[in-house]
Design a protein around this motif. Structure first.
Motif, PDB file in Angstrom:
ATOM      1  N   TYR A  89      -6.776  11.983  -3.313  1.00 28.68           N
ATOM      2  CA  TYR A  89      -6.906  11.051  -4.508  1.00 28.68           C
ATOM      3  C   TYR A  89      -6.899   9.804  -3.863  1.00 28.68           C
ATOM      4  CZ  TYR A  89      -6.757   9.015  -9.199  1.00 28.68           C
ATOM      5  OH  TYR A  89      -7.049   8.351 -10.373  1.00 28.68           O
ATOM      6  N   ILE A  90      -5.362   9.585  -3.446  1.00 28.87           N
ATOM      7  CA  ILE A  90      -5.070   8.009  -3.354  1.00 28.87           C
ATOM      8  C   ILE A  90      -5.984   7.416  -2.377  1.00 28.87           C
ATOM      9  CG2 ILE A  90      -3.114   6.738  -2.167  1.00 28.87           C
ATOM     10  CD1 ILE A  90      -1.082   9.083  -3.344  1.00 28.87           C
ATOM     11  N   ALA A  91      -6.374   8.391  -1.313  1.00 28.31           N
ATOM     12  CA  ALA A  91      -7.293   7.592  -0.384  1.00 28.31           C
ATOM     13  C   ALA A  91      -8.686   7.269  -1.031  1.00 28.31           C
ATOM     14  CB  ALA A  91      -7.696   8.898   0.757  1.00 28.31           C
ATOM     15  N   SER A  92      -9.221   7.932  -1.913  1.00 31.40           N
ATOM     16  CA  SER A  92     -10.343   7.817  -2.775  1.00 31.40           C
ATOM     17  C   SER A  92     -10.230   6.548  -3.624  1.00 31.40           C
ATOM     18  CB  SER A  92     -10.714   9.145  -3.647  1.00 31.40           C
ATOM     19  OG  SER A  92     -10.001   8.920  -4.817  1.00 31.40           O
ATOM     20  N   LEU A  93      -9.078   6.168  -3.716  1.00 33.75           N
ATOM     21  CA  LEU A  93      -8.966   4.705  -4.632  1.00 33.75           C
ATOM     22  C   LEU A  93      -9.239   3.407  -3.594  1.00 33.75           C
ATOM     23  CD1 LEU A  93      -5.960   5.602  -6.613  1.00 33.75           C
ATOM     24  CD2 LEU A  93      -8.177   5.622  -7.414  1.00 33.75           C
ATOM     25  N   GLN A 147      -4.102   2.416 -12.397  1.00 30.91           N
ATOM     26  CA  GLN A 147      -3.383   3.577 -11.986  1.00 30.91           C
ATOM     27  C   GLN A 147      -2.227   3.734 -12.594  1.00 30.91           C
ATOM     28  OE1 GLN A 147      -4.107   6.424 -10.261  1.00 30.91           O
ATOM     29  NE2 GLN A 147      -6.121   5.652 -10.125  1.00 30.91           N
ATOM     30  N   LYS A 148      -1.585   2.476 -12.661  1.00 29.07           N
ATOM     31  CA  LYS A 148      -0.402   2.432 -13.767  1.00 29.07           C
ATOM     32  C   LYS A 148      -0.367   3.004 -15.029  1.00 29.07           C
ATOM     33  CE  LYS A 148       3.973  -0.220 -14.304  1.00 29.07           C
ATOM     34  NZ  LYS A 148       4.716  -1.390 -14.112  1.00 29.07           N
ATOM     35  N   ALA A 159       0.904  -1.297   0.114  1.00 29.13           N
ATOM     36  CA  ALA A 159       0.004  -0.118   0.048  1.00 29.13           C
ATOM     37  C   ALA A 159       0.832   1.247   0.031  1.00 29.13           C
ATOM     38  CB  ALA A 159      -1.119   0.133   1.352  1.00 29.13           C
ATOM     39  N   ALA A 160       1.901   1.211   0.724  1.00 25.00           N
ATOM     40  CA  ALA A 160       2.822   2.345   0.617  1.00 25.00           C
ATOM     41  C   ALA A 160       3.404   2.491  -0.486  1.00 25.00           C
ATOM     42  CB  ALA A 160       3.871   2.057   1.965  1.00 25.00           C
ATOM     43  N   ALA A 161       3.890   1.608  -1.136  1.00 26.37           N
ATOM     44  CA  ALA A 161       4.644   1.604  -2.309  1.00 26.37           C
ATOM     45  C   ALA A 161       3.713   1.914  -3.390  1.00 26.37           C
ATOM     46  CB  ALA A 161       5.163   0.158  -2.999  1.00 26.37           C
ATOM     47  N   PHE A 162       2.482   1.566  -3.590  1.00 25.49           N
ATOM     48  CA  PHE A 162       1.338   2.101  -4.216  1.00 25.49           C
ATOM     49  C   PHE A 162       1.176   3.543  -4.167  1.00 25.49           C
ATOM     50  CE2 PHE A 162      -3.146   3.238  -4.942  1.00 25.49           C
ATOM     51  CZ  PHE A 162      -3.448   2.649  -6.520  1.00 25.49           C
ATOM     52  N   ALA A 163       1.031   4.172  -2.775  1.00 26.20           N
ATOM     53  CA  ALA A 163       0.934   5.595  -2.781  1.00 26.20           C
ATOM     54  C   ALA A 163       1.908   6.051  -3.083  1.00 26.20           C
ATOM     55  CB  ALA A 163       0.768   5.796  -0.988  1.00 26.20           C
ATOM     56  N   ASN A 164       3.161   5.759  -2.740  1.00 28.35           N
ATOM     57  CA  ASN A 164       4.449   6.340  -3.555  1.00 28.35           C
ATOM     58  C   ASN A 164       4.312   6.592  -4.792  1.00 28.35           C
ATOM     59  OD1 ASN A 164       5.877   7.026  -1.232  1.00 28.35           O
ATOM     60  ND2 ASN A 164       7.101   5.091  -1.287  1.00 28.35           N
ATOM     61  N   ALA A 165       4.058   5.658  -5.565  1.00 23.19           N
ATOM     62  CA  ALA A 165       3.964   5.837  -7.105  1.00 23.19           C
ATOM     63  C   ALA A 165       2.961   6.882  -7.633  1.00 23.19           C
ATOM     64  CB  ALA A 165       3.228   4.138  -7.811  1.00 23.19           C
TER      65      ALA A 165
END
Lengths: 1071, 484
Positions: free
Chosen positions: B387-391, B407-408, B365-371
């Protein structure tokens, strides 16, 4: 058989046969009707003879068995005339042509035509100059068998490619070698512009263009092996031998020849356009900036057609209006009427063993495209001197200066510099003739009607530059020394120095946003006009050729019946070229000033140097028996700089035999077969490699992507870069080898009323040094190797008929025809590779290939997919035809045959000639068709009246593999614009029949001329008067299908400047 | 003139002839226009410029249509690509540029005595070969680049199966890492305009690329243990300063490749695809105006306005000015844009996915948020956190992969469009056809059946006509080996 002999008997009877002894009288005149004084008359096969008196009349007694008079007069053709029933026989001799022809053979040796062991054909000055030509090669069309000429463009000074007996080399140079007075010249084409078939190229011609046609005495075509082996490597594609005029000791002490001609040229438009639908799209929407003709049907309503601009500064917008309708003669009116004025003068003469000739010519041509011109000045001097009883010399030097501004060719209208392509890719309702004033606010950069990167073509022609300045210096000196009886030493040195300066430029263009008229004359804005930062490129080239030959010649007659001559010598040839190109970078600082110092960023430069040398030792021996049998052997060994040291020596030789059967079997008395010669020869010739192919290299500061103003190149970010070269060097190359066999006959029938020359040849070109395109996965794009093999087999025929010699006094009528069929086949490339790309892919996806089993230059493209029943299979989703999954082969650019025919009629000083030529078969790719269809301007885009239609004779495939008849409606606009037609749709038949020349001249009678003028003639002529093309070719002249230039890719039509039709007058005077 | 003079003259001529022959013939044929030698210092910059051109002009400029970021638009006749018509000639450029321009020079560098050049060369070889196999599947690999006589004169290299190529890539990238690990930072200087000779950064590049290579086969072959080991030991591209970028400039000779390619033609006439815009709207994604320009005139003034994928918009006047629609933004298209080879957000997406799939030492999750955040940062868009939170990242592995995949794909828009198309194919998994049965629009004039999308490129015409070992032509719907 009985019938035939009866016919023959009747014919022979009619022609006149053996009569009893009697006296024949008559008058000998020239073809101007003037009596010839002192002409000699001999009764053939007897010692009876006489000469004509001051009235040209004669009286000769004819012994029994005498049936033919031999009439000869210096400078006139010798005529054999059958003695008819009548005792009155008037005879007309034709000047300038010698029947018992002396021909020029290899290394400039003059030979009696009967002695030559191979096919050769000589065209004399009279025929070359039957109409005025800017270039002597052009004059060979239709007059020689087996010579294929093609031109890169109809613009001024364009190059001409000459190929003899078909292409012989897969990737090498296939142009014939041109030899002037024994010295091979540099006949390279020079290209300017973007040098590609789409983005644009300017054809600055090949250097043979620089030779003044009036200086040429004769052109001889040498095709066979014994002819070419003596020219070595460079002559392997055949040789065109040019003999220039020399002064003469005969006649007046000084002769002055003046030749002036003037002609006008108009574009011969072959592209047919529809005249029903105008600018716009969807059959319903009008758009004044659109280059499509897919808009509403013409209604004749007056509408604006230029972009609205404020021309007078009052804040209101103005535009020009015209009825919405097709413009008649739209393409024709884009062109100007060109004109060409040629003036030449020559002084010649000689005495006491010394001859000289000095000539000057000036050619001034204004092309059919605005602001294109070609100016050529030539100065030539030749002298020969007999310095002592044993020593003679010959010297000639010529200088030509050419100044040319031409237009860029190529089909890429919208990002290129190609004015005519811009016109072709425009709708049918634009009156191009009115756009000439490109500085008018209605037609300038902002006012010009077109959107999408288009530019007023007159602005392109006048503000873009393609200037060429060429200096061509040709020098030639020879010395002949007679050492002892029969033994001569000959030394010959020649040099050809060509300097070329080509300047190309484009101006900066920064248009404002454009307003265009749409439906109901609503205005909309658009920012799509061409923007250019401006560029200037200067290209300087110098080519230097040196040729040196030293030779010993020995002649000996072993007995009166046996003649023998032998020659041996050395030859060295060296060519050095260098060029330097400089171009501005990042645009121009000051508009309108074209100089490298006007560059925004540091100007760019590139350089190329080459050097080539070949040394040869050669020999030639000839044995003659009783003047009817000749055996000739020639051999040469070359050492070339372009081959590896271990393989750089190569030997080749040829042997030939000729037999004059009529003399051999003493048939000379026959009135049916008066001359028959059989000839056969067999030989080899070698060809060396191109320059610098032996080792791999690295390229300094490469271009990463060639994108015009947006190119990416090194030094990049101020860092230099090198890259591995694209070619793999091959240190094991061997010379190419061509083996040719030819057999032929020259026959004269009915006292030469019918003469026929026929040759069959078969040439096998093996060990070819082939540039192989490599799969890119090797890391390279090409290498060279000795592998390819190609064959050429063919027939050549020339026929001349003089139907009624001497029947009508003063009438001299000749019909002639030439025919050549060459069958070319690529036999082998390599074990792994069966196909080579010679050029392309050219828009719209057609590649030219050499493919095993097919002729060289075969077209390859995707085609519409068909089922077994031959019906087109369409896509069930779209209704458009599907493509084949693999590319198919569609014939080659090589014709099935080429032929020429015509007639010459002379009567009492009048001379009329007409010449047709034919090319049958062969294909070309038409980009005019491609762009015309996309733009909705070709006639075939209105086949269905712009209504929906179902693609005919088509089916679609069902899921179960069965086919259903096509019922899917498509539109013409959709078919030609949304759907890309299979590229094979653009490969079309390149056949033609052309009325090439008509000329009518009148030689003024001498009695009108007074004592100072010895000869005067006046002529009118027309060239390229009428073309007949196959029905499917509604697009372009199949002959103008370069970019021929130096490459082998032919048959690519890129909306080049059309051929010009011309009419002219000329005046020749001799003092 | 007497005999004596003649002999003299003859002697002079003969002398001239002999002198002209004295120069050795083979010396005449030494090419004066090209160099017989080269060195690493001048080869490397050429490679880097070529790689930049290949990635941007050959790949990104082609793939942004099939990734459905862009479409042809108003007033333009449809191109073949929009109808999913491909011709083998279309791919000659990419193939030739990669093998004959870049890879052959990399082969030169890979034989350097300096481990620095060798390591950089092998990493870039792996990068380019992966690109080739991801578009074409089976490609010449083991026998490629061996045309020189000294290399065996292989003029028709065989095609290796894509799976074999992937095995080879893993070995190759390990060699690169090994070389770079022992390389001296002084060997390469400023001629390296990607990293300025910084070997530590090249090592990050090599590790990041290794992660990309190992994860690409996730659907057909798990590299779990190798990936875990890599995450544990490797250093990666993690921040903006690590990103591998080939710089270009707004000046003649050095323009951004996509910009140069289009400006050389009729310009950038592509428009925002509604496939992308619809997804962005649905997610209330603020990045739309960073990817695209807003309409500057017409009824949608100041707003994003796209065109349906592959549809010529005939509902509006054909001649509507392009300013009425959304084109590319300055970030997506510009003369001085650098070309990103691997971005920090791409690596964070890879690490998030690796963590989600294989429970690596990273927190997914942290890596995703970083991305996502790093992409927002690059684009200069704020509001990443909300935005990240909304995902609502989380849930089952499939749900996580769906979120990461979409997202990618969004994050590759405008910068790494080709990688966006490749990863859309990988994330479009059986049972989770998030693109082909979700986001992507069927072009109305498609020649493929509805719901069918291209999954590979055709073998280039030039290779097929010149290489007797080339396989039969394929269909563009054939999937690459890692694509299920």
């Amino acid at each position: 058989m009985k019938k035939l002999s009866l016919v023959l008997t009747l014919v022979l009877f009619a022609l006149g046969f053996a009569m009893a002894q009697r006296t024949v009288t008559g008058v000998v005149t020239d073809d101007g009707g003037e009596p010839l004084i002192g002409a000699s008359i001999l009764v053939k096969g007897t010692s009876s003879g006489t000469i004509t008196d001051v009235d040209g009349s004669y009286s000769v007694s004819v012994p029994a068995g005498g049936n033919t008079l031999i009439v000869s007069y210096t400078g006139y053709e010798t005529l054999e005339v059958a003695i008819g029933v009548s005792s009155q026989l008037d005879i007309t001799l034709r000047g300038g042509v010698v029947l018992d022809e002396v021909v020029v053979t290899a290394l400039g040796v003059n030979r009696n035509a009967r002695e030559t062991v191979y096919a050769n054909q000589t065209v004399g000055a009279d025929d070359l100059l039957s109409v005025t030509n800017k270039n002597t090669l052009e004059a060979l069309r239709g007059k020689t068998a087996g010579v294929r000429l093609s031109t890169g463009s109809g613009s001024v000074g364009a190059s001409t490619r000459i190929v003899l007996r078909g292409e012989s080399s897969l990737t090498g140079n296939n142009n014939a070698l041109i030899v002037i007075d024994g010295i091979p010249i540099d006949n390279q084409s020079t290209a300017g512009g973007a040098e590609s078939s789409t983005a644009g190229y300017a054809d600055h011609g090949n250097r043979f263009n620089d030779i003044n046609p009036d200086d040429i005495e004769s052109v001889t075509i040498l095709k066979g092996p014994s002819a070419t082996s003596l020219y070595g490597s460079r002559g392997a594609s055949g040789v065109v031998l040019i003999k220039t005029k020399r002064g003469s000791e005969k006649g007046r002490s000084m002769r002055v020849d003046v030749n002036s001609s003037y002609s006008t040229e108009t574009a011969y438009i072959l592209l047919q356009r529809q005249d029903r639908f105008g600018q716009g799209y969807d059959n319903s929407h009008f758009d004044s900036g659109e280059n499509w003709s897919w808009g509403p049907a013409f209604d004749g309503v007056v509408r604006p057609w230029t972009s609205p601009v404020d021309t007078d500064g009052d804040g209101a917008l103005e535009a020009l209006v015209r009825p919405y309708s097709a413009v008649p003669n739209q393409l024709q009116d884009f062109f100007n009427r060109g004109n060409t004025a040629t003036n030449s003068i020559a002084f010649s003469g000689g005495s006491n063993g010394f001859t000289y000739r000095l000539s000057y010519s000036n050619l001034n041509q204004n092309g059919i495209l605005d602001n294109t011109y070609y100016k050529r000045n030539t100065l030539a001097f030749s002298a020969s001197a007999k310095l002592s009883d044993r020593l003679s010399s010959d010297f000639s030097v010529s200088y030509a200066n050419t100044n040319q501004n031409t237009a860029q060719e190529g089909s890429r209208a919208f990002e290129g510099n190609n004015a005519y392509a811009m016109v072709v890719q425009s709708p049918v309702n634009i009156p191009f003739g009115e756009l000439r004033d490109y500085t008018s606010p209605y037609h300038d950069v902002n006012g010009y009607w077109g959107s999408y990167s288009s530019v007023n073509p007159y602005l392109i022609l006048n503000e873009y530059g393609n200037e060429g300045k060429i200096n061509n210096f040709l020098g030639n000196a020879s010395l002949r020394y007679n050492v002892a009886k029969g033994l001569d030493l000959v030394g010959r040195f020649g040099t050809n120095l060509v300097t070329t300066q080509i300047e190309t430029w484009t101006p900066p263009i920064n248009p404002d946003p454009q307003l265009v008229w749409t439906d109901d004359l609503v205005l909309t804005s658009r920012e799509t006009k061409q923007t250019l930062v401006g560029n200037y490129t200067s290209f300087s080239q110098q080519n230097l050729n040196l040729d040196f030959t030293a030779q010993a010649e020995y002649k000996h007659n072993f007995s009166p019946d046996i003649t023998f001559d032998i020659s041996a010598g050395v030859n060295t040839f060296q060519r050095q070229t260098q060029f330097l190109t400089g171009s501005t970078n990042g645009g121009l600082v000051v508009p309108g000033w074209y100089n490298l110092s006007n560059s925004n960023l540091a100007a760019l430069s590139s350089q190329n140097l080459t050097k080539y040398r070949i040394l040869g030792v050669l020999g030639n021996a000839r044995l003659g028996y009783k003047n009817f049998a000749f055996l000739e052997y020639s051999a040469r060994n070359d050492w070339s700089s372009t081959l590896p040291a271990a393989n750089n020596s190569f030997f080749y030789n040829a042997v030939g035999l000729s037999l004059v059967l009529t003399d051999m079997f003493d048939m000379s008395n026959s009135n049916v077969l008066n001359f028959a010669k059989l000839r056969a020869s067999y030989g080899t010739s070698g060809k060396d490699a191109g320059l610098y192919l032996l080792s791999s290299t690295y390229t300094g500061n490469p271009t990463i992507a060639a994108l015009g103003d947006f190119s990416i190149f090194f030094p990049f970010n101020d860092v230099p870069g090198f890259t591995t070269g694209n070619a793999i060097g091959n240190p094991d190359l061997k010379p190419e080898l061509t083996t040719t066999f030819e057999i032929g006959a020259d026959v004269g029938l009915f006292n030469d009323r019918l003469s026929v020359a026929y040759t069959y040849y078969s040439a096998d070109h093996s060990n070819q040094i082939v540039e192989i395109s490599l799969p890119r996965s090797t890391g390279f794009t090409r290498t060279v190797s000795n592998i390819g093999r190609m064959t050429n087999k063919g027939h050549e025929l020339t026929v001349t008929v003089k139907p009624i010699p001497g029947v009508v006094r003063g009438l001299d009528w000749e019909l002639f025809a030439t025919y050549a069929k060459n069958v070319n086949r690529v036999e082998k490339i390599t074990d792994e590779i069966s196909e080579l790309v010679i050029g392309g892919p050219f828009t719209p996806g057609v590649t030219l290939v050499a493919k095993e089993g097919l002729p060289f230059g075969t077209f390859k493209a995707l085609a519409p997919l068909t089922n077994d029943a031959g019906q087109v299979i369409v896509d069930p989703n779209t209704g458009y035809p599907l493509y084949t999954s693999e590319e198919q082969y569609f014939g080659s650019f090589q014709p099935d045959f080429i032929a020429g025919f015509g007639t010459n009629i002379g009567y009492k000083g009048f001379r009329f000639n007409i010449l047709f030529d034919v090319k049958q078969g062969g294909n070309f790719v038409s980009q005019s068709k491609f762009f015309g269809e996309f733009n909705g301007t070709t006639v075939n885009t209105t086949t269905y009246n712009r209504e929906e239609f179902v693609f005919p004779n088509a089916v679609y495939e069902n899921a179960d593999g069965t086919f259903s008849p096509n019922d899917i409606a498509i539109t013409e606009q959709g078919y030609f614009t949304e759907y890309d037609l299979a590229p094979s749709n653009y490969i079309i038949d390149a056949s033609f029949l052309k009325l090439r020349e008509i000329g009518l001249s009148y030689q003024l009678p001498r009695k009108w001329l007074g004592q100072h003028i010895s000869d005067a003639s006046l002529s009118v002529f027309g060239k390229n008067l009428r073309f007949w093309l196959p029905e499917e070719n509604a697009y372009a002249d199949p002959e103008i299908n370069g970019p021929a230039l130096n490459g082998n890719a032919n048959g690519i039509e890129t909306t080049q400047t059309p051929t010009a039709k011309s009419y002219g007058v000329s005046l020749k005077l001799s003092f | 003139m007497n005999m004596k003079h003649i002999f003299k003259a003859s002697a002079v001529l003969l002398m001239l002839f002999l002198v002209s022959c004295s120069e050795k013939l083979e010396d005449i044929n030494i090419d004066p226009n090209n160099s017989a030698t080269a060195n690493e210092k001048v080869i490397l910059p050429t490679v880097l410029a070529n790689v930049g051109y290949i990635v941007d002009a050959d790949l990104n400029a082609a793939s942004f249509l099939w990734a459905q970021y862009y479409t042809w638009g108003i007033g333009v006749a449809l191109g073949n690509q929009e109808r999913f018509v491909s011709e083998p000639d279309d791919f000659d450029g990419y193939w030739g540029d990669t093998y004959a321009n870049a890879l052959i020079d990399l082969k030169f560098l890979s034989k350097s005595s300096s481990p620095a050049y060798r390591g950089v060369a092998k990493a870039l070889q792996a990068y380019l070969f992966q690109g080739l196999t991801d578009h074409f599947g089976d490609i010449p690999y083991s026998e490629s680049l061996s045309g020189e006589i000294a290399e065996g004169s292989i003029l028709a290299p065989k095609f290796d199966a894509a799976a074999t190529v992937y095995t080879g890539l893993a070995t190759l990238i390990d060699e690169a890492i090994a070389d770079l690990s022992v390389a001296s930072s002084n060997d390469i200087g400023s001629e390296d305009f990607v990293y300025g000779g910084n070997i530590a950064n090249w090592l990050k590049f090599a590790n990041s690329l290794k992660l990309r290579i190992l994860l690409r086969t996730s659907e057909v072959k798990s590299n779990e243990s190798a990936i875990k080991a890599l995450i544990d030991n490797g250093v990666f591209i993690e921040s903006a300063s690590d990103v591998a970028v080939v710089p270009f400039q707004d000046k003649a000779g050095a323009f951004n490749p996509m910009y140069g390619l289009f400006e050389r033609g009729v310009g950038d006439f592509y428009f925002a695809s509604n496939a992308t815009l619809n997804k962005l709207n649905e997610l209330i994604d603020p990045r739309g105006t960073a990817f695209y320009s807003v309409a500057t005139s017409g009824p949608f003034l100041g707003q994003l306005r796209g065109v349906d994928q592959g549809a010529v918009d005939r509902d509006v006047p054909f001649t509507d000015p392009s300013a009425n629609y959304s084109g590319s933004s300055d970030i997506a298209y510009g003369p001085d844009n650098g070309v990103i080879l691997i971005s920090d957000w791409e690596v964070w997406f890879l690490r998030a996915e690796a963590a989600a799939r294989y429970a690596t030492s990273d927190d997914d999750a942290a890596a995703f948020a970083n991305a996502v955040e790093h992409n927002f940062d690059y684009l200069g868009v704020s509001g990443a956190g909300a935005y990240i939170a909304s995902l609502n990242y989380g849930g089952s592995l499939d749900q996580k992969l769906n979120t990461i995949g979409i997202q990618k794909w969004i994050s590759m828009n405008g910068t790494q469009e080709d990688e966006g198309w490749i990863e859309a194919r990988r994330f479009d998994r059986p049972g989770n056809r998030i693109f082909t049965e979700g986001i992507f629009q069927n072009p109305p004039n498609s020649v493929l059946p509805a719901g069918t999308f291209p999954a590979s490129w055709l073998y280039p015409a030039s290779e097929r006509s010149l290489n007797s070992n080339a396989p039969a032509q394929r269909s563009i719907t054939d999937r690459i080996y890692w694509d299920n």
